[in-house]
Design an enzyme around this catalytic site. Structure first.
Site, short mmCIF file in Angstrom:
data_model
loop_
_atom_site.label_atom_id
_atom_site.label_comp_id
_atom_site.label_asym_id
_atom_site.label_seq_id
_atom_site.Cartn_x
_atom_site.Cartn_y
_atom_site.Cartn_z
N ARG B 314 -8.27 -11.63 2.93
CA ARG B 314 -8.76 -10.31 3.36
C ARG B 314 -9.96 -9.87 2.53
O ARG B 314 -10.83 -9.15 3.01
CB ARG B 314 -7.63 -9.27 3.31
CG ARG B 314 -7.98 -7.97 4.01
CD ARG B 314 -6.77 -7.04 4.19
NE ARG B 314 -6.04 -7.31 5.41
CZ ARG B 314 -6.21 -6.69 6.57
NH1 ARG B 314 -7.14 -5.74 6.68
NH2 ARG B 314 -5.50 -6.98 7.63
N GLU B 765 -4.58 2.37 4.69
CA GLU B 765 -5.42 1.70 3.69
C GLU B 765 -6.90 2.10 3.73
O GLU B 765 -7.53 2.21 2.67
CB GLU B 765 -5.31 0.18 3.87
CG GLU B 765 -3.94 -0.37 3.52
CD GLU B 765 -3.75 -1.79 4.05
OE1 GLU B 765 -3.78 -1.98 5.28
OE2 GLU B 765 -3.59 -2.69 3.24
#
Lengths: 495, 811
Positions: B314, B765
């Site tokens: 990621r 997030e």
């Protein structure tokens, strides 16, 4: 398994040098022996409006454990078990009013004769929510909710005392979810509403019997007893000693609690001096010292947190001998005198002479701190506390300066530091070099080499030696520039 | 009555939180014979145990049993990753300070802790691998060779660019500091079954690991999680050890067993955010346009794999953040070190990748003397046209139908993101060849940051303030102000694509009340309330008629972790499906009663309407029951359109992107490096928000947590691999006064073009990365002290800020 050497706030305790290490069975017998003597010893206080009388309580049981384990009152949370997160905040009320305290490092005997309000006791008995609780719901002040009981108790205490500086009253409550903004919105709304009348604003309860540990009422009683029990541990505010129990898992051995010694409390101001009793808490000292030395008061706003300042004492912060306590450097810069007592013998020494070496102080067995005095003087004090986090952090460096300038020439200088040596220490060579010099930046540049002769700081998790030395040197520059009227305080700047 | 979605309702547990009645694991009343557990942990970072003497532990007051690895009856394994590299108890090797070696069961929490401290463990110490440099030297890798993804020819593009800029940024890890420490409670049941209460984001993984550890099928283990006192990723895999320990002891003794970590133990034993070093080389033209960029990312994974592959992936996936990179090369080194195993943390590597490119942009702007915001706009992807139609609703077909894989006998936790490296991808995706694409070949079709940025700059008065700050700095020799702007474009979906699924179980009772369950867990983010708002809206009833219940593996099985910001996207859709099934059944009964078409039956305002007839929802439920029609349904959802090959770095890993931008102003003391955040303005894209109040809460909290990561939160390990900052006395998360003095937060309320639940967007997030603007603002203030670029590393503690100031002044 793991050794956990710790240097933390070191405020609020007085304890003997030696450590007890009884075998388990020996300790057991000793306790039973004590218990036999203490059968009638009762600890009495109020909990959420109801009287509690405890017999046989373990003197070093924390209020948090007692609430959660013995009473099943689980609203008060354990977040860190060292007084740094505020999740365990409770309100404790006595004659001087309500105060927020950390239940995790509060021993039961410290509650003798007081009233405890936990999160379960905030809402009016008639039903509904406390205004703080309602505001927290309405303003989305809780997310995971684990810190919330501590916040609501801190906020309810502030609401009761009328304190509206929320950054000050909530510095000791950590929240990881909200970013604090909604909590502040809730606090602002609640502050405008009346406090519910079921919460006591003062509390006094006569105590029928002595508590489960030695708890002298006077310094005389303490002095006589301590001479006979020189190895005992003296508990003042327990904000550091509490950790010896919760984190180091030590048996404190024989303990005495000083919180009922009325004549060790109080701040007295005369034309000659300001006398501060050893058991004066930093919260109590703050408003008393503000008119005389506002620089110290400003620093005390950042000394630990409200909960810790409400418990930690001036005497404990000194007697504990920490190199990073914020109290001693400020007091040393003010030329403070320490008053020690052993039995009927008293002596007074300059405070800086008390600190001999790391972990070693000029204190005889059975001797304790009775008071500290500051000579009255024109205020020239500035205290600069440097830490990673602005509030509620232990100083990497704490620099305290009192420099007298006449006709632009330095005529007197007292400079003391925490965090720069194994003890709180004066910058004597810098002081000497300054004397008689013009009060200018050129002088500071010229004497810059003196700093290395005064200090050889260490590197640790708070700061490197190099940074400590640079920052210490720059603090003197800040003092000079502030004196010359320059803008040097980030707190005064707005967007 | 309007629909319940979109309302700014408070957290469902708000009244319980503020009165202390919200129950966490440690608050659950215990049976009288409950055992309390504590680990004995390693004081050494790397070595071989040569002797263990636990006699004093066994003899300590209150101790009932002490277990070593050999005493465990079945799997000694709490790893999330399929490589089984995390034993519950050491089998001889110790790999970090804090690694559990033995387990004490005692009659109280304190008795267990005190006893554990009495052990004598002798370890033959070996030199630990601690730093990036040491790990590279020792070729100590979690995954080898380093992963490399490329788009175009970065090397050639850089070489031929008018200007080349090189640099390096190091950023520290981050302790989660959930206020509630890790905790679990296991209650033994008849027939060897066990019920586990766990503070976990991933009940199914707990169930799986517990089942293996007690040698029983998953059906013998029920895991329940009502709420966590904060998670932030730290309870995705890190709760395994406690739950397994409790279940094993319960299984062996027949007594309930509970374990909670003391804070210092929690901080030493459990993993944290991955720290990163990112080296970069970028070629730009004179307008600041990036022509080619090369990133080398290095992360310390700690001693075990855990979720590192997915986290580091990621970070690579966010190396572009909001910027169209014509040529890019991203190289990722996942290094094995003798420290706690770095794990999931809000953003999951994304923030680290974003910091890399934001540093690059900032460096370019400084060297070219351009406005950093303008350099960002020059490099932004193009906005989605305002008049573009939204995607069709419903579930789109998966592009490449994959044949089922045989994963039997692999004994891996397929529901864990730790399994990222274990699945070969079939029907290999191709990079998109049309439109603007990411470095991994995904088309960017929903970008909004041009217009969002324009609005934020206007509302925050950027231009005027920038000029005012320059003037202010010119007149202030000691204090300097700085401005930092940072955008975020965050990819939404689990990158292990099969995890993008969710289930729900909804019951309607005869009185019209609704019992709601789904696979998501509540850690404070307000998921339960948002999903309840969905359920209430589907039935047209009030919130008081919907009962939120604890997450329970016996109600909804095979769940994914509540992670990757996916909670409301996935579970909201699953609940919608379940509700709609029941609603259609009720509609059928009511339609037949009133002889109208089913489509003419509507649900709103607590009433069910059929033509001109209406009845209360409760009455309709009762009629449905009498008609012998089921009022209970499961719901299921899987995210469409995903297809991703992590090894090649090509495909569509994300369903959509969420966006946001922040502008932060700071003041810095150039004598000590101390600073304050003066003002922050945020505009954040939550799509058509399900609950604007809860979403703003995520934005405010995410920003402060992100700013904390990059400013005061410093993890310090010493030369022996001992964490020196393992308590709040030494590890400093933001306190109350660290929030911005002025804090303006608003939502960008444009519906999600992708067919998500009520066109909302994930919000857990993405706002975390807005905290990067604080680091950039500090760098800007430091830059005002001279002419060279500050190269400010993170966390930007006062010490690092002062170091940077000295560098800039002395350059």
């Amino acid at each position: 398994m793991l050794a956990k050497p710790r240097h933390r706030r070191f405020s609020g305790l007085q304890h003997g040098e030696r450590r007890h290490s009884y075998a388990a069975s020996e300790r057991h017998e000793r306790r039973n022996g004590n218990a036999a003597v203490m059968t009638n010893m009762t600890l009495s206080f109020h909990l959420n409006g109801d009287r509690v009388d405890l017999t046989g309580a373990e003197p070093t049981m924390t209020l948090l454990d007692w609430l959660r384990i013995e009473r099943g009152l689980t609203g008060t949370k354990e977040g860190c078990n060292e007084g740094d997160c505020g999740a365990c905040t409770v309100m404790v009320t006595d004659e001087s009013g309500p105060r927020a305290l950390n239940a995790c490092i509060l021993f039961l005997p410290q509650l003798q004769g007081k009233a405890v309000t936990t999160v379960e006791g905030l809402a009016p008995p008639s039903g509904g929510l406390h205004p703080v609780q309602q505001a927290m719901v309405d303003h989305h002040g809780s997310q995971c909710g684990f810190c919330t009981p501590g916040f609501t108790v801190s906020m309810a205490t502030a609401q009761l005392t009328g304190e509206t500086d929320h950054d000050l009253t909530l510095a000791g409550n950590l929240c990881r979810c909200t970013g604090y903004a909604p909590i502040i919105r809730a606090a602002e709304e609640a502050a405008a509403k009346p406090a519910p009348d079921h919460l006591p604003t003062t509390f006094k309860m006569p105590v029928d019997a002595p508590g489960p540990a030695f708890q002298p009422e006077t310094a005389d009683q303490l002095a006589a007893w301590y001479v006979d029990h020189p190895e005992a541990t003296l508990v003042a505010g327990a904000t550091d000693l509490g950790l010896h129990v919760t984190k180091l898992m030590r048996d404190l051995g024989e303990v005495a609690f000083l919180n009922r010694c009325a004549d060790l409390k109080g701040v007295t101001v005369t034309d000659e001096e300001i006398r501060i009793g050893a058991m004066v808490t930093w919260a109590e000292l703050l408003p008393e010292i503000a008119p005389y030395h506002p620089g110290l008061a400003a620093m005390l706003r950042r000394f630990a947190s409200v909960q810790v300042r409400n418990a930690a004492t001036v005497g404990g912060n000194i007697a504990n001998g920490s190199p990073i306590g914020d109290g001693p450097p400020a007091l040393i810069a003010l030329d403070a005198t320490l008053h020690l007592r052993q039995g009927d013998t008293r002596r007074a020494i300059p405070l800086e002479e008390f600190f001999l070496d790391y972990g070693r102080q000029d204190r005889a067995p059975g001797e304790f701190v009775e008071a500290v005095t500051i000579p009255r003087q024109p205020d020239r004090l500035a205290c600069y506390k440097l830490s990673k986090r602005f509030d509620q952090d232990i100083s990497a460096v704490c620099g305290c300066f009192s420099i007298t300038v006449e006709d632009e020439i330095v005529t007197a200088a007292r400079i003391a530091f925490g965090g720069m040596a194994g003890i709180p220490k004066r910058a004597r060579n810098v002081e000497t070099a300054l004397l008689g010099k013009p009060w200018t930046q050129d002088t500071l540049v010229a004497i810059a080499g003196e700093w290395e002769t005064d200090f050889t700081p260490m590197s640790d998790m708070r700061a490197s030696a190099r940074y400590r030395l640079t920052a210490a040197r720059n603090m003197l520059t800040r003092y000079l520039l502030a004196d010359l009227g320059q803008s040097v305080d980030v707190l005064e700047i707005e967007a | 009555m309007t629909e319940q979605v979109r309302k700014p309702l408070p957290h469902d547990s708000g009244p319980l939180h503020v009165t202390g009645r919200a129950r966490y694991i440690d608050d659950i009343p215990l049976p009288a014979n409950t055992l309390h557990l504590a680990f004995g942990i390693s004081a050494v970072a790397r070595g071989q145990i040569t002797a263990i003497d636990l006699n004093a532990v066994r003899a300590a007051p209150g101790v009932v049993a002490v277990y070593e690895a050999a005493d465990l009856p079945f799997a000694n394994d709490v790893a999330s990753a399929p490589v089984h590299d995390e034993p519950l108890l050491s089998t001889g090797r110790v790999n970090y300070v804090g690694q559990p070696i033995f387990l004490v069961a005692a009659t109280s929490h304190h008795a267990a802790r005190h006893a554990a401290a009495r052990a004598k463990v002798e370890i033959a110490e070996e030199t630990p691998i601690l730093t990036v440099e040491e790990a590279l030297e020792a070729e100590s890798y979690i995954e080898y060779p380093p992963l490399v993804w490329s788009k175009g020819d970065a090397e050639a593009a850089i070489k031929s660019a008018p200007r080349i800029i090189e640099g390096r940024i190091e950023m520290g890890g981050q302790e989660h500091f959930y206020l509630e420490g890790q905790a679990a409670l296991a209650l033994p049941q008849e027939n060897g079954d066990v019920i586990v209460n766990s503070s976990t984001q991933h009940p199914t993984e707990i169930q799986h690991k517990v089942a293996e550890a007690i040698g029983r099928p998953m059906h013998a283990v029920r895991v329940e999680s009502r709420r966590m006192g904060g998670g932030f990723g730290g309870k995705e895999s890190q709760g395994n050890a406690l739950a397994v320990a409790c279940a094993v002891v319960a299984s062996l003794t027949g007594r309930p067993a509970k374990m909670r970590y003391d804070r210092d133990d929690d901080m030493q034993i459990t993993g944290k955010r991955h720290d990163f070093r990112i080296d970069y080389t970028v070629g730009v033209d004179d307008t600041g346009r990036i022509l080619g960029v090369d990133f080398r990312q290095y992360t310390r994974a700690g001693w075990s794999q855990d979720l590192t592959l997915a986290v580091a992936d990621r970070a690579m996936l966010h190396a572009d953040n909001a910027y169209l990179l014509p040529h890019a090369r991203i190289e990722s080194h996942r290094l094995r070190t003798n420290m706690c195993s770095a794990t999931a943390y809000r953003g999951f590597g994304g923030p680290q990748g974003v910091v890399g490119i934001e540093r690059v942009i900032d460096h370019i702007a400084h060297d070219l003397r351009l406005d950093p915001v303008e350099v960002r706009r020059v490099n932004y992807y193009a906005d989605r046209p305002l008049d573009a139609a939204p995607s069709e609703g419903g579930v789109a077909p998966r592009p490449a139908a994959t044949t089922p894989r045989d994963i039997s006998g692999q004994e891996m936790d397929v529901a864990s993101r730790g399994a990222a490296g274990a699945f070969p991808v079939e029907g290999t995706p191709e990079a998109a060849t049309d439109g603007q694409t990411t470095p991994y070949g995904m088309k960017v079709e929903d970008f909004v940051l041009h217009r969002l940025t324009a609005k934020l700059l206007e509302s925050s008065d950027y231009a005027a303030r920038k000029a005012a700050i320059e003037a202010w700095n010119a007149n202030n020799p000691v204090l300097k102000k700085g401005l930092g702007f940072s955008p975020v474009k965050f990819g939404i979906s689990f990158t292990l694509s099969h995890l993008n699924q969710a289930g729900a179980l909804v019951h309607v009772y005869q009185d019209g009340s609704v019992h709601l369950n789904h696979g998501g867990t509540e850690m404070g983010q307000g998921l339960f309330q948002k999903v309840a708002q969905v359920a209430a809206s589907r039935f047209g009833i009030g919130m008081e008629d919907v009962r939120i219940t604890a997450t329970d593996t016996a109600k909804v099985p095979n769940t994914s972790a509540t992670a990757a910001s996916s909670g409301s996207d996935l579970n909201g859709m699953a609940v919608k499906a379940a509700c709609d099934t029941i609603r259609d059944r009720i509609a059928g009964v009511v339609a037949e009663l009133h002889q109208v078409a089913v489509e003419e039956v509507s649900f709103a305002d607590g009433m069910v309407r059929a033509g001109s007839n209406e009845m209360p929802f409760a009455k309709a439920a009762q009629l449905t029951y009498e008609a012998q029609v089921s009022l209970s349904a499961t719901g299921f959802y899987k995210t469409p359109e995903l297809n991703w090959d992590r090894l090649k770095g090509v495909g569509r890993p994300f369903f959509y992107f969420a966006h946001g931008a922040a502008l932060t102003e700071v003041v810095v003391d150039t004598l000590t490096g101390e600073y304050r955040i003066l003002r922050t303005d945020i505009l954040h894209d939550a799509g058509a928000s399900l609950n604007p109040a809860l979403d703003i809460g995520q934005v405010e909290g995410g920003y402060v947590q992100g700013a904390g990561w990059l400013t005061t939160e410093e993890l310090v390990w010493d030369g022996k691999g001992r964490l020196r900052t393992h308590a709040p006395s030494t590890y400093k998360i933001p306190a109350c006064s660290d929030r911005p003095r002025v804090f303006n937060v608003a939502l960008w309320d444009e519906p999600n073009p992708a067919a998500t639940i009520y066109r909302s967007k994930a919000v857990g997030e993405p706002p975390f990365m807005l905290g990067i603007s604080a680091l950039l603002a500090l760098s800007d203030a430091v830059a005002a002290c001279g002419t060279t670029y500050p190269c400010l590393d993170a966390p930007a503690t006062p010490e690092r800020v002062l170091d940077a100031i000295d560098r800039v002044k002395n350059a």
